[in-house]
Design an enzyme around this catalytic site. Structure first.
Site, short mmCIF file in Angstrom:
data_model
loop_
_atom_site.label_atom_id
_atom_site.label_comp_id
_atom_site.label_asym_id
_atom_site.label_seq_id
_atom_site.Cartn_x
_atom_site.Cartn_y
_atom_site.Cartn_z
CG ASP A 155 11.54 -17.50 43.66
OD1 ASP A 155 11.57 -16.93 43.96
OD2 ASP A 155 13.14 -17.48 44.99
CB ALA B 262 10.19 -24.69 41.94
CE1 TYR C 208 18.78 -10.72 33.89
CE2 TYR C 208 19.83 -8.70 32.01
CZ TYR C 208 18.71 -9.49 32.68
OH TYR C 208 17.82 -9.06 33.52
CE LYS D 183 16.26 -11.67 31.23
NZ LYS D 183 15.68 -12.58 32.01
CB ILE E 149 11.78 -2.80 35.99
CG1 ILE E 149 11.43 -3.18 34.32
CG2 ILE E 149 10.80 -3.55 36.48
CD1 ILE E 149 10.22 -1.91 33.88
P1 NAP Z 1 14.31 -10.42 41.29
O1 NAP Z 1 13.68 -9.21 41.90
O2 NAP Z 1 15.67 -10.73 41.93
O3 NAP Z 1 13.63 -11.54 41.09
C1 NAP Z 1 13.92 -12.89 40.83
C2 NAP Z 1 13.82 -13.64 41.15
O4 NAP Z 1 14.56 -14.82 40.53
C3 NAP Z 1 14.09 -13.83 42.80
O5 NAP Z 1 13.44 -13.86 44.06
C4 NAP Z 1 15.32 -15.22 42.93
O6 NAP Z 1 14.86 -15.34 44.19
C5 NAP Z 1 14.42 -15.79 41.81
N1 NAP Z 1 15.61 -16.92 40.92
C6 NAP Z 1 16.77 -16.81 40.85
N2 NAP Z 1 17.42 -17.41 40.92
C7 NAP Z 1 16.47 -18.84 41.09
C8 NAP Z 1 16.00 -20.07 40.33
N3 NAP Z 1 17.04 -20.64 39.95
N4 NAP Z 1 14.80 -20.55 40.12
C9 NAP Z 1 14.01 -19.93 40.73
N5 NAP Z 1 14.01 -19.04 41.37
C10 NAP Z 1 15.19 -18.15 40.97
O7 NAP Z 1 14.62 -9.97 39.83
P2 NAP Z 1 13.34 -8.45 39.43
O8 NAP Z 1 13.80 -8.24 38.72
O9 NAP Z 1 12.35 -8.85 39.72
O10 NAP Z 1 14.21 -9.62 37.68
C11 NAP Z 1 12.68 -11.14 37.36
C12 NAP Z 1 12.85 -10.94 36.24
O11 NAP Z 1 13.22 -10.02 35.16
C13 NAP Z 1 14.54 -11.54 35.39
O12 NAP Z 1 14.56 -12.07 34.29
C14 NAP Z 1 15.00 -10.03 35.03
O13 NAP Z 1 16.66 -11.18 34.32
C15 NAP Z 1 13.83 -9.39 34.12
N6 NAP Z 1 14.32 -8.86 34.03
C16 NAP Z 1 14.60 -7.02 35.34
C17 NAP Z 1 14.78 -6.25 34.65
C18 NAP Z 1 14.97 -5.03 35.77
O14 NAP Z 1 15.25 -3.86 35.57
N7 NAP Z 1 14.42 -5.50 37.38
C19 NAP Z 1 14.71 -6.26 33.83
C20 NAP Z 1 14.84 -6.39 32.29
C21 NAP Z 1 14.84 -7.55 32.75
P3 NAP Z 1 16.80 -14.85 45.12
O15 NAP Z 1 16.15 -13.83 45.97
O16 NAP Z 1 16.59 -15.92 45.87
O17 NAP Z 1 17.87 -15.07 44.44
#
Ligand code: NAP
Length: 255
Positions: free
Chosen positions: A39, A66, A162, A166, A195
């Site tokens: 992360d 990373a 976004y 995606k 989610i």
């Molecule tokens: P999240 O809780 O914000 O987790 C994302 C993680 O990625 C955070 O720890 C973030 O760190 C880290 N990150 C951000 N930029 C980064 C980089 N340049 N290099 C390495 N790590 C990095 O979000 P999530 O909801 O779990 O999302 C995870 C994935 O699922 C994402 O790709 C998101 O687009 C996808 N997704 C989520 C949903 C939803 O409803 N939650 C729906 C569809 C797709 P920081 O917090 O420090 O930025």
């Protein structure tokens, strides 16, 4: 849960410090994999590491800082993994992602670039680095999973950057699947819907109520439910699945 499907597999999860990535780390570890929690935020990666189910905590698993948007950082990550485990990860989950929402008419160029750089280019850099390392060591199988979004298929108001990123990872994944099949490396996407994670904590309550009303299963999904799909794609149970996009949406925007 099919425990033990990933025994003796090495898995790397980007964005492993939060939300879906953290749930994936836990699920893969619970199935026997050694997990590299990667992360951009070291403290959150360490918190995930501490929570992983293993008696060998700190030896079987590792946390690493990373930035997926930086080629140098991704290459350093792969090097540090191979120094520690003497092999590249045979399972890779691209879960790092960000949002920077605004309407098309208002969006700043920098917000467009930033989101594409992390979500799309980051998935490219990580997929390329892992695939190169697997091919170089003569590995005969691998599974690379990229977390896309249902929004990449259907679009979403206020998320032009976004949604584009995606949609991009699906094209990237299908192409990688075609090119890497001959090395035994499968490449797939999971497409979550709505989610419950820190990313969606930012969404206003009235939007959440409206979104839930559109979901046939009538609720937001849990990060663990996305992790279930990732574990399937990582495992040999998905041995004949490549180039696929698996929707984990509660039925949102189906068909
Ligand atoms: P999240 O809780 O914000 O987790 C994302 C993680 O990625 C955070 O720890 C973030 O760190 C880290 N990150 C951000 N930029 C980064 C980089 N340049 N290099 C390495 N790590 C990095 O979000 P999530 O909801 O779990 O999302 C995870 C994935 O699922 C994402 O790709 C998101 O687009 C996808 N997704 C989520 C949903 C939803 O409803 N939650 C729906 C569809 C797709 P920081 O917090 O420090 O930025």
């Amino acid at each position: 849960m099919a425990a033990g499907r990933l025994v003796s597999r090495l898995a790397m999860v980007t964005g492993g410090g939060s939300g879906i990535g953290r749930a994936v780390c836990r699920r893969l570890a619970s199935e026997g994999a050694s997990v590299v929690v990667a992360d951009v935020d070291e403290a959150s990666a360490r918190r995930t590491l501490q929570s992983l189910p293993s008696d060998l905590r700190g030896q079987a698993h590792m946390a690493a800082v990373a930035d997926v948007a930086s080629k140098e950082s991704v290459e350093n990550l792969l090097t540090s993994i191979q120094v520690r485990y003497f092999q590249p990860p045979s399972v890779c989950v691209n879960a790092a992602g960000i949002t920077a929402d605004d309407f098309l008419l208002d969006m700043e160029e920098d917000d467009f670039d930033r989101v594409v750089r992390v979500n799309l280019k980051g998935s490219f850099l990580v997929t390329q680095a892992v695939a190169r390392a697997l091919v170089a060591c003569g590995a005969t199988k691998g599974s690379i999973i990229t977390v896309g979004s249902i929004v990449g298929k259907v679009g979403n108001m206020g998320q032009v950057n976004y949604a584009a990123s995606k949609a991009g990872v699906e094209g990237l994944t299908r192409t990688a699947a075609k090119e890497l099949s001959r090395f035994g490396i499968r490449c797939n996407c999971v497409l979550p819907g709505f989610i419950s994670t820190p990313m969606t904590d930012k969404v206003p309550e009235k939007v959440i109520v409206k979104m839930k009303s559109l979901v046939p299963l009538g609720r937001m999904g849990e990060a663990a439910e996305v992790a279930d799909a990732c574990a399937f794609l990582a495992s040999d149970d998905a041995g004949y699945v490549t180039g696929a996009s698996l929707e984990v949406t509660g039925g949102l925007f189906m068909g």
